[in-house]
Design a protein around this motif. Structure first.
Motif, PDB file in Angstrom:
ATOM      1  N   PRO A  26     -11.238  25.348  20.417  1.00  0.00           N
ATOM      2  CA  PRO A  26     -12.164  25.106  21.539  1.00  0.00           C
ATOM      3  C   PRO A  26     -12.011  23.723  22.170  1.00  0.00           C
ATOM      4  N   TRP A  27     -11.727  22.693  21.367  1.00  0.00           N
ATOM      5  CA  TRP A  27     -11.590  21.329  21.908  1.00  0.00           C
ATOM      6  C   TRP A  27     -10.274  21.148  22.654  1.00  0.00           C
ATOM      7  N   GLU A  28      -9.422  22.156  22.651  1.00  0.00           N
ATOM      8  CA  GLU A  28      -8.185  22.095  23.413  1.00  0.00           C
ATOM      9  C   GLU A  28      -8.329  22.773  24.784  1.00  0.00           C
ATOM     10  N   ASN A  29      -9.538  23.160  25.116  1.00  0.00           N
ATOM     11  CA  ASN A  29      -9.838  23.745  26.429  1.00  0.00           C
ATOM     12  C   ASN A  29     -10.582  22.721  27.264  1.00  0.00           C
ATOM     13  N   GLY A  30     -10.285  22.653  28.531  1.00  0.00           N
ATOM     14  CA  GLY A  30     -10.959  21.686  29.390  1.00  0.00           C
ATOM     15  C   GLY A  30     -10.722  21.991  30.841  1.00  0.00           C
ATOM     16  N   PRO A  31     -11.300  21.171  31.702  1.00  0.00           N
ATOM     17  CA  PRO A  31     -11.116  21.395  33.139  1.00  0.00           C
ATOM     18  C   PRO A  31      -9.673  21.142  33.550  1.00  0.00           C
ATOM     19  N   GLY A  32      -9.231  21.939  34.480  1.00  0.00           N
ATOM     20  CA  GLY A  32      -7.881  21.784  34.995  1.00  0.00           C
ATOM     21  C   GLY A  32      -7.822  20.699  36.051  1.00  0.00           C
ATOM     22  N   PRO A  33      -6.670  20.572  36.716  1.00  0.00           N
ATOM     23  CA  PRO A  33      -6.513  19.567  37.769  1.00  0.00           C
ATOM     24  C   PRO A  33      -7.388  19.914  38.973  1.00  0.00           C
ATOM     25  N   TYR A  34      -7.495  18.997  39.909  1.00  0.00           N
ATOM     26  CA  TYR A  34      -8.394  19.151  41.048  1.00  0.00           C
ATOM     27  C   TYR A  34      -8.129  20.416  41.853  1.00  0.00           C
ATOM     28  N   TRP A  35      -6.881  20.920  41.853  1.00  0.00           N
ATOM     29  CA  TRP A  35      -6.580  22.122  42.634  1.00  0.00           C
ATOM     30  C   TRP A  35      -6.896  23.414  41.879  1.00  0.00           C
ATOM     31  N   ASN A  36      -7.238  23.300  40.579  1.00  0.00           N
ATOM     32  CA  ASN A  36      -7.588  24.473  39.786  1.00  0.00           C
ATOM     33  C   ASN A  36      -8.557  24.013  38.704  1.00  0.00           C
ATOM     34  N   GLY A  38     -10.929  25.361  37.015  1.00  0.00           N
ATOM     35  CA  GLY A  38     -11.430  26.249  35.966  1.00  0.00           C
ATOM     36  C   GLY A  38     -10.994  25.764  34.593  1.00  0.00           C
ATOM     37  N   THR A  39     -11.589  26.323  33.549  1.00  0.00           N
ATOM     38  CA  THR A  39     -11.234  25.949  32.184  1.00  0.00           C
ATOM     39  C   THR A  39      -9.808  26.389  31.881  1.00  0.00           C
ATOM     40  N   GLN A  40      -9.048  25.462  31.298  1.00  0.00           N
ATOM     41  CA  GLN A  40      -7.660  25.737  30.952  1.00  0.00           C
ATOM     42  C   GLN A  40      -7.376  25.246  29.548  1.00  0.00           C
ATOM     43  N   LYS A  41      -6.368  25.824  28.941  1.00  0.00           N
ATOM     44  CA  LYS A  41      -5.905  25.335  27.640  1.00  0.00           C
ATOM     45  C   LYS A  41      -5.082  24.080  27.903  1.00  0.00           C
ATOM     46  N   LEU A  60       2.557  15.347  13.872  1.00  0.00           N
ATOM     47  CA  LEU A  60       2.605  15.348  15.319  1.00  0.00           C
ATOM     48  C   LEU A  60       1.238  15.001  15.883  1.00  0.00           C
ATOM     49  N   TRP A  61       1.208  14.096  16.858  1.00  0.00           N
ATOM     50  CA  TRP A  61      -0.017  13.739  17.573  1.00  0.00           C
ATOM     51  C   TRP A  61       0.140  14.227  18.995  1.00  0.00           C
ATOM     52  N   TYR A  62      -0.893  14.864  19.520  1.00  0.00           N
ATOM     53  CA  TYR A  62      -0.800  15.436  20.858  1.00  0.00           C
ATOM     54  C   TYR A  62      -2.124  15.285  21.587  1.00  0.00           C
ATOM     55  N   PHE A  63      -2.069  15.377  22.925  1.00  0.00           N
ATOM     56  CA  PHE A  63      -3.265  15.272  23.761  1.00  0.00           C
ATOM     57  C   PHE A  63      -3.905  16.643  23.883  1.00  0.00           C
ATOM     58  N   THR A  64      -5.225  16.642  23.874  1.00  0.00           N
ATOM     59  CA  THR A  64      -5.998  17.835  24.200  1.00  0.00           C
ATOM     60  C   THR A  64      -6.936  17.455  25.346  1.00  0.00           C
ATOM     61  N   ALA A  65      -7.770  18.381  25.734  1.00  0.00           N
ATOM     62  CA  ALA A  65      -8.765  18.090  26.767  1.00  0.00           C
ATOM     63  C   ALA A  65      -9.779  17.065  26.264  1.00  0.00           C
TER      64      ALA A  65
END
Length: 163
Positions: A26-36, A38-41, A60-65
């Motif tokens: 769930p914490w890897e879902n967030g708002p998309g860029p300004y042109w879309n 909606g919630t995105q992975k 491995l370290w990675y970015f999430t929303a």
């Protein structure tokens, strides 16, 4: 000298099990860029995996929303996202999000393992998209959390970050 040696380069083949790691929490879902909007992975990798010879795992370290997360793998193909209990997300610390002491909003990127560094500074990374600040950790996940390195990052290729 090599006698009758021949160089052979084989063409790469795409791994059929891609993607190796996907946004499934769930914490890897967030708002998309300004042109879309909606919630995105959201899962973005800016560091190559690090092999830890002591633990015999890839890290491995990675970015999430919702900031930086951590995954590990014994074979580099099958990744797990262990519960770290470091950072709260929607009232729970049951997640794999990591934390930088003194800057809870920081994204950690470009992580590497320095096997010759003191134990408390084996892992090094950078935060910030400009004016990068170095951070360090003993193992990248557990106590102590990621902390700021006592010296500023050096930008000259002839002067690496001080241990």
């Amino acid at each position: 000298a090599l006698y009758r040696a021949e160089r052979q380069i084989n063409p790469p083949t795409k791994y059929e099990g891609n993607p190796l790691i996907s946004a499934d929490k769930p914490w890897e879902n967030g708002p998309g860029p300004y042109w879309n909007t909606g919630t995105q992975k959201v899962l973005q990798i800016r560091s190559a995996p690090c092999w830890d010879p002591e633990e015999q795992v890839w890290k491995l370290w990675y970015f999430t929303a919702h900031k930086t997360a951590y995954a590990r793998s014994g074979d580099g193909l099958n990744w797990e996202k262990p519960i770290l209990g470091k950072r709260e997300y929607e009232g729970s610390k049951e997640n794999n999000l990591v934390l930088v002491q003194g800057d809870p909003e920081a994204f950690i990127q470009h992580v590497l393992l320095d096997p010759d560094a003191p134990p408390e500074r084996r892992y090094k990374g950078l935060i910030g998209s400009s004016g990068r600040k170095p951070v360090v950790s003993a193992d990248g996940t557990s106590s102590p959390n990621w902390t700021f390195h006592p010296y500023p990052a050096r930008t000259s290729p002839t002067s690496p970050m001080t241990r």
